[in-house]
Design an enzyme around this catalytic site. Sequence first.
Site, PDB file in Angstrom:
ATOM      1  N   HIS A 182       0.744  -1.277  -0.156  1.00 51.16           N
ATOM      2  CA  HIS A 182       0.089  -0.083   0.041  1.00 51.16           C
ATOM      3  C   HIS A 182       0.923   1.298  -0.066  1.00 51.16           C
ATOM      4  O   HIS A 182       2.001   1.007   0.446  1.00 51.16           O
ATOM      5  CB  HIS A 182      -0.834   0.006   1.194  1.00 51.16           C
ATOM      6  CG  HIS A 182      -2.002  -1.079   1.149  1.00 51.16           C
ATOM      7  ND1 HIS A 182      -3.060  -0.660   1.835  1.00 51.16           N
ATOM      8  CD2 HIS A 182      -2.140  -2.173   0.774  1.00 51.16           C
ATOM      9  CE1 HIS A 182      -4.197  -1.637   1.665  1.00 51.16           C
ATOM     10  NE2 HIS A 182      -3.400  -2.592   0.972  1.00 51.16           N
TER      11      HIS A 182
ATOM     12  N   GLU B  73       0.874   4.035   1.876  1.00 51.87           N
ATOM     13  CA  GLU B  73       1.190   4.578   3.274  1.00 51.87           C
ATOM     14  C   GLU B  73       2.280   3.742   3.763  1.00 51.87           C
ATOM     15  O   GLU B  73       3.275   4.251   4.114  1.00 51.87           O
ATOM     16  CB  GLU B  73      -0.080   4.405   3.979  1.00 51.87           C
ATOM     17  CG  GLU B  73      -1.283   5.342   3.641  1.00 51.87           C
ATOM     18  CD  GLU B  73      -2.256   4.410   2.847  1.00 51.87           C
ATOM     19  OE1 GLU B  73      -3.247   4.763   3.192  1.00 51.87           O
ATOM     20  OE2 GLU B  73      -2.040   3.537   2.058  1.00 51.87           O
TER      21      GLU B  73
ATOM     22  N   CYS C  98      -6.818   2.430   5.238  1.00 50.83           N
ATOM     23  CA  CYS C  98      -7.484   1.102   5.573  1.00 50.83           C
ATOM     24  C   CYS C  98      -7.179   0.670   6.900  1.00 50.83           C
ATOM     25  O   CYS C  98      -6.332   1.424   7.366  1.00 50.83           O
ATOM     26  CB  CYS C  98      -7.171  -0.005   4.418  1.00 50.83           C
ATOM     27  SG  CYS C  98      -5.254  -0.664   4.667  1.00 50.83           S
TER      28      CYS C  98
ATOM     29  N   CYS D 141      -3.120   0.112   7.180  1.00 54.93           N
ATOM     30  CA  CYS D 141      -2.347   1.479   6.998  1.00 54.93           C
ATOM     31  C   CYS D 141      -2.585   2.293   8.330  1.00 54.93           C
ATOM     32  O   CYS D 141      -1.640   2.993   8.856  1.00 54.93           O
ATOM     33  CB  CYS D 141      -2.654   2.037   5.683  1.00 54.93           C
ATOM     34  SG  CYS D 141      -2.177   1.055   4.327  1.00 54.93           S
TER      35      CYS D 141
END
Length: 162
Positions: free
Chosen positions: A52, A54, A82, A85
């Site tokens: 991801h 992040e 999410c 993260c």
Amino acid sequence: MDDIDYMRQAMDLAAEAALEGEVPVGCVITRGETVVGRGRNRRETGKNALCHAELAAIDEACRTLGGWRLWECTLYVTLEPCPMCAGAIVNARIPRVVFGASDPKNGCCGSVINLFALPLNHRPEMTGGVLADECAAQLSAFFEDLRLKKPRRRSWTRPEQE
């Protein structure tokens, strides 16, 4: 530089992700006026659920600053974090999170749940909706383009069962 300038940088990273066939999510982390971490979604190309934007930005910021505590930093991301993260943000001690578009299916900064409001050892401040329409349009355009492409191919394959 302000929140809008840094969100535009995150949007540039999201655009790079889209060019690679990834869901367009981009992230930058700043310490003062300096960008110390950048990331973009790479789950498909990396074939890894952990890729991801992040997490990539947090990883780079930790390496740049030489430690895991990012207590003087701000994280800017084009899509509401999410659960994974948001947990990484808490564990990295990032004091402020700025996001663009809300994520009504998976967002943990108020859309589905507000992880930062739970009684954890660190509770980041958050600002949502920065360039929200532009960030949402970037995502919508990507998914519209996917729907128009026929036949739709998945970039992953189911692992062989042993």
